[in-house]
Design an enzyme around this catalytic site. Structure first.
Site, short mmCIF file in Angstrom:
data_model
loop_
_atom_site.label_atom_id
_atom_site.label_comp_id
_atom_site.label_asym_id
_atom_site.label_seq_id
_atom_site.Cartn_x
_atom_site.Cartn_y
_atom_site.Cartn_z
N SER A 33 45.01 32.56 39.72
CA SER A 33 46.06 33.46 39.28
C SER A 33 45.67 34.89 39.60
O SER A 33 44.49 35.22 39.68
CB SER A 33 46.29 33.32 37.78
N TYR A 46 43.71 33.09 28.84
CA TYR A 46 44.11 32.70 30.19
C TYR A 46 43.36 33.52 31.24
O TYR A 46 42.84 32.97 32.21
CB TYR A 46 45.62 32.87 30.34
N LYS A 94 40.72 32.22 34.23
CA LYS A 94 40.96 32.44 35.65
C LYS A 94 39.88 33.33 36.27
O LYS A 94 39.53 33.15 37.45
CB LYS A 94 42.35 33.04 35.87
#
Length: 254
Positions: free
Chosen positions: A146, A159, A163
């Site tokens: 991402s 998150y 990543k």
């Protein structure tokens, strides 16, 4: 003068595993790899959706089979990879996002996201690489990461942490497995319209934040990722490893 020859983007004779192939980016990448000539093994937890995708691909005379796989189950993942011939290409699109303000994150959500995005990704790459190394074969391992592996975002501390971790392990694995001819890279999309992200786009405040950041003034579609998947899987990217393809509409250009 002998003109240089463009390396092939074609994948005939290659076996590709796509984890998270039942929807969204994973489904789109599975289609792209199959259209480029690979025999694609469609892997995910939802086997009913996989069978539907397989039927649609085979109806177009493309090569596909299915594999029930939960990347967070390490033992089952290892067993599934060991039971198959080596995969020349692995594309992992399995992922989870549970967004909360950092002050409100609970351990259960932290563990759930980490178990799929980091732990699952790590050991899937490990299993595929070990099988390739044992067979003396090169390969291309691709993880859907991402843009949040390079920037921060509101309500996305967990998150973003996962990543960023994926980007770090990708570099280290590329260093270790380079001499075996195994390339390890990531694709880093911006916000892509899928069934899972649709609620975000339907929130006016969040959509305004996204549109302010994307310089091309549009959100991403799964089709924006498909070409990158074929490129990284093919000989056209033969000298690329330990790096990422940022497909973010200019988000990280600031």
């Amino acid at each position: 003068m002998t003109l240089p020859q463009t390396p092939s983007f074609r994948l005939e004779g290659k076996r590709a595993l796509v984890a998270g192939a039942s929807s969204g980016i994973g489904l789109a990448c599975a289609v792209a790899l199959a259209e480029a000539g690979a025999h694609v093994t469609l892997a995910a937890r939802r086997s009913d959706k996989l069978r539907d995708l397989q039927d649609q691909l085979t109806a177009k005379s493309l090569l596909a089979d299915t594999l029930a796989l939960d990347v967070s189950n390490i033992d089952a993942t290892r067993a599934a990879i060991e039971a198959n011939d080596p995969f020349d290409i692995s594309l992992n699109a399995a992922g989870l996002a549970l967004h909360t303000p950092a002050t409100e994150t609970n351990p259960e959500d932290y563990d759930a996201v980490s178990n799929i995005n980091v732990r699952g990704a790590y050991f899937l790459n490990q299993a595929v690489a070990k099988k390739l190394i044992a067979a003396g074969k090169p390969g291309s391992l691709i993880t859907i990461s991402s843009q949040m592996g390079y920037v921060g975002g509101q309500d996305r501390a967990v998150y973003c942490a996962t990543k960023h971790a994926v980007e770090g392990m990708t570099k280290a694995m590329a260093i270790e497995w380079g001499k075996a001819g195994i390339r390890v890279n990531t694709i880093c999309p911006t916000f892509i319209v899928t069934d899972l992200t649709r609620p975000t786009f339907e929130d006016p405040e969040k959509r305004a934040w996204i549109m302010d950041k994307i310089k091309l003034d549009r959100v991403g579609e799964v089709e924006d990722i498909m070409g990158a998947a074929v490129f990284l899987a093919s000989d056209a990217s033969a000298l690329m490893t330990g790096t990422h393809m940022m497909i973010d509409g200019g988000w990280t250009a600031d």
